[in-house]
Scaffold this motif. Sequence first.
Motif, PDB file in Angstrom:
ATOM      1  N   PHE A  46       0.827  -1.206   0.000  1.00 45.32           N
ATOM      2  CA  PHE A  46       0.000   0.000   0.000  1.00 45.32           C
ATOM      3  C   PHE A  46       0.862   1.257   0.000  1.00 45.32           C
ATOM      4  O   PHE A  46       0.591   2.211  -0.743  1.00 45.32           O
ATOM      5  N   ILE A  47       1.909   1.266   0.806  1.00 45.60           N
ATOM      6  CA  ILE A  47       2.817   2.415   0.840  1.00 45.60           C
ATOM      7  C   ILE A  47       3.468   2.605  -0.527  1.00 45.60           C
ATOM      8  O   ILE A  47       3.592   3.733  -1.016  1.00 45.60           O
ATOM      9  N   SER A  48       3.860   1.505  -1.153  1.00 46.82           N
ATOM     10  CA  SER A  48       4.448   1.596  -2.489  1.00 46.82           C
ATOM     11  C   SER A  48       3.434   2.143  -3.488  1.00 46.82           C
ATOM     12  O   SER A  48       3.786   2.949  -4.361  1.00 46.82           O
ATOM     13  N   TRP A  49       2.180   1.728  -3.370  1.00 52.04           N
ATOM     14  CA  TRP A  49       1.129   2.238  -4.261  1.00 52.04           C
ATOM     15  C   TRP A  49       0.925   3.739  -4.050  1.00 52.04           C
ATOM     16  O   TRP A  49       0.798   4.490  -5.023  1.00 52.04           O
ATOM     17  N   VAL A  50       0.895   4.182  -2.801  1.00 53.32           N
ATOM     18  CA  VAL A  50       0.724   5.610  -2.505  1.00 53.32           C
ATOM     19  C   VAL A  50       1.903   6.407  -3.064  1.00 53.32           C
ATOM     20  O   VAL A  50       1.714   7.479  -3.657  1.00 53.32           O
ATOM     21  N   LEU A  51       3.099   5.890  -2.906  1.00 52.85           N
ATOM     22  CA  LEU A  51       4.272   6.573  -3.459  1.00 52.85           C
ATOM     23  C   LEU A  51       4.196   6.640  -4.984  1.00 52.85           C
ATOM     24  O   LEU A  51       4.563   7.648  -5.591  1.00 52.85           O
ATOM     25  N   ALA A  71       1.420   6.696  -6.798  1.00 51.95           N
ATOM     26  CA  ALA A  71       0.400   7.695  -7.130  1.00 51.95           C
ATOM     27  C   ALA A  71       0.951   9.102  -6.941  1.00 51.95           C
ATOM     28  O   ALA A  71       0.714   9.990  -7.769  1.00 51.95           O
ATOM     29  N   TYR A  72       1.713   9.308  -5.876  1.00 50.31           N
ATOM     30  CA  TYR A  72       2.306  10.627  -5.637  1.00 50.31           C
ATOM     31  C   TYR A  72       3.322  10.979  -6.724  1.00 50.31           C
ATOM     32  O   TYR A  72       3.429  12.130  -7.127  1.00 50.31           O
ATOM     33  N   GLN A 104      10.746   2.851  -3.388  1.00 56.06           N
ATOM     34  CA  GLN A 104       9.897   1.749  -3.839  1.00 56.06           C
ATOM     35  C   GLN A 104      10.704   0.502  -4.165  1.00 56.06           C
ATOM     36  O   GLN A 104      10.342  -0.597  -3.718  1.00 56.06           O
TER      37      GLN A 104
END
Length: 100
Positions: free
Chosen positions: A10-15, A17-18, A80
Amino acid sequence: MIFAIKLLQFISWVLGAYMWVVIAAAVITWVSPDPSNPIVRFLYGVTEPVLYRIRRLIPTNFGGIDIAPMLLIFAILFVQHVVIDGIMSLIAGSAITVAR
């Protein structure tokens, strides 16, 4: 352990998207955007605090080209692919070791 892997994903996905928001903000600066446009204000409000910190630490303006967005994208990709993937492989490796 599965929760930790899902959290890291999830953190990788948020990064990721950012990173696309940073790319959009960099591309929109190539034209003269309307500062009252809500999309422009959103992009500026989300990216500028981080880019400001990068610009404050490192001189990023070379010949009229600001490389702060590129440095931020490289940092996101590093986190990532090196940090998060490394932690996930350690977790997966320890899960395999525990299962034996």
